[in-house]
Structure formats: structure tokens, C-alpha cells
Scaffold this motif. Structure first.
Motif: not given
Length: 271
Positions: A52, A69, A253
Motif C-alpha cells: 500500500s 485487498s 488506506l
């Protein structure tokens, strides 16, 4: 016609996503996140699970699959700072060379606690504690290290210890949850914006994930054998993950991007 190349970190926590992926014009390339990150950016790989942190740094070049994810809400068990003594006394920390995300998260969390140890890249496992006050391990190496410290498997995961004599274990995902009450997203499927993956591949990945989660016990057994850990520990480890990039994960995120001083303006795959 050359096969489409799909990048996959060879970690137990990614196994439910690709174990049942059927080959049909694409091939898998395995590597650690730091390798795959650069290969997808260079175009050597078409689509890859990338860290990420890497995605956030290069999001002007990359797009995401909108519903995939590798994330966790709470303890992750495989992104751990193993340390001697008290956390407040850290002076030298050995860092994994496999992932930039975990390194960035560790530095962020320690900095917010007023800690500024000296960080050094180093290859190895728990033996590094002979020379360092702490060592950051991720993925299979981290779960194997934790399993070796565990004297016996408790009846409930709530009883899994975080201290073994003088060795403490700080789970970075749990520290993130204590800070934000949000999931932490460790990886996303990403590709260069000008080179989207075939729709058939995206559909195949969704089918593979569905089968992987439906047969999680079988996946856990295979990964436990591969790593030499207890199948029940592996099963708990895998069922802890969030694989769908749902709204809480996107918020997590976004919060990570904000903490790093980076934007969060994702471009998602168009069906």
C-alpha cells in the motif's frame, strides 16, 4: 502471444487469492513485495499485489482493482516488531528488506510515541536480536518466528501471548487499530493506468478468491505444512484477513496516506 504476467507475493496470507486461480492466458510470478512493486511500475508485470505504501507513493501512475485487498482489522500476526526489553528503550532496530509499507508504518507508529531508534536494513530472523534491540519481520518469516516462540497453542486466539520472557512482540496492525480504530491495508492489486488487465483475468481472480475463502481450511492446512506451523494457528491467521477493499478498508488506506502526508485519489478498474 505472450502470457499475461501476474505478480504474487509468496506469503501464506495471499494464498486464498490465487490457490484456485485457473491458468488461461496468464502466468504467476512470485517475489517479495519490494521486487514486485518495481516490476509492475516498470511494466515487466501487468498486474500485481503491491504494498500500500508503494501504491500511495506512485498512485499517479497506478490504478487499482476496486474490490481486492490484503487488510486486517486488529492483530495481523505477521507484521511484528520483536524486541528485547521495553519498547521505550529501543536504540537499534533491524528492518525487513521485503516491504516498504511495514517499515513506513513502524517508523510512523514509533515516531508518534516519541521514539527515534536507529534503523538498519538487515537480512535474517530472530537471531538479529543478538545484535539489535528490535527486529521487524513480515509475512511467512514473521509468523514462523512467532510460532517458534509459542510454547503451546491456546484454546482461544484471545489468549495468544505478546511476550516471551524478555522478548516482546508488537503487532503493527494492532497498534494501528489502537490509533485509528480502522483496518490497515497491507496490499492492493495494482497495474499501470495505461495497461489494464483483461476482464477475464479479473473475473478469474474473483472466482479464485471465492473458492479460496470457501475452502479456507484446506488452504490453511497446505500453508501450515509449507511453513511448519500448527494448522489451527494458520487457520486463525488466514480468517483474520479482509480481502475485498470494502469501505472501512478504503478509509484505513486514506488515513495511512494522510498520516504519511500523501494524497489519496485512487483510479479504479473500469468494468
Amino acid at each position: 502471444m505472450m502470457a499475461y504476467v501476474l505478480g504474487v507475493p509468496l506469503y501464506a496470507n495471499t494464498a486464498p487469492l490465487y490457490r484456485f486461480l485457473e491458468p488461461d492466458g496468464w502466468t504467476l510470478r512470485y517475489g517479495v513485495p519490494s521486487e514486485l512493486n518495481q516490476q509492475v511500475r516498470s511494466g515487466e508485470i501487468g498486474l500485481s499485489l503491491v504494498s500500500s505504501y508503494f501504491y500511495l507513493k506512485h498512485q499517479e501512475e497506478l490504478a487499482l482493482l476496486p474490490d481486492f485487498s490484503v487488510a486486517v482489522l486488529g492483530r495481523v500476526y505477521s507484521v511484528n516488531l520483536f524486541h528485547r526489553g521495553e519498547l521505550a528503550h529501543l536504540k537499534r532496530v533491524a528492518l525487513t528488506t521485503e516491504s516498504a509499507t511495514s517499515v513506513a508504518l513502524l517508523k510512523l507508529l514509533l515516531r508518534e510515541q516519541g521514539l527515534a531508534p536507529r534503523y538498519e536494513r538487515a537480512e535474517g530472523g530472530l537471531e538479529l536480536l543478538e545484535a539489535y534491540d528490535g527486529v521487524l519481520l513480515i509475512g511467512d518469516r514473521a509468523i514462523q518466528a512467532y510460532a517458534r516462540l509459542l510454547p503451546a497453542l491456546p484454546e482461544t486466539p484471545h489468549a495468544l501471548p505478546t511476550r516471551f520472557g524478555e522478548v516482546g512482540v508488537e503487532d503493527l496492525s494492532m497498534l494501528w487499530f489502537a490509533r485509528t480504530k480502522l483496518p490497515f491495508v497491507f496490499a492492493v492489486w495494482a497495474y499501470r493506468k495505461e495497461n489494464p488487465p483483461p476482464k477475464a483475468l479479473v473475473a478469474a481472480l474473483r472466482r479464485a478468491r471465492r473458492l479460496g475463502l470457501a475452502r479456507l481450511g484446506k488452504v490453511a492446512e497446505a500453508e501450515a505444512r509449507r511453513l511448519g506451523v500448527h494448522p489451527a494457528l494458520m487457520e486463525h491467521y488466514l480468517w483474520n484477513f479482509r480481502y475485498h477493499l470494502e469501505e472501512p478498508d478504503r478509509l484505513g488506506l486514506s488515513a495511512f496516506a494522510e498520516a504519511l502526508g500523501l494524497p489519496f485519489a485512487p483510479m479504479y478498474y473500469s468494468e
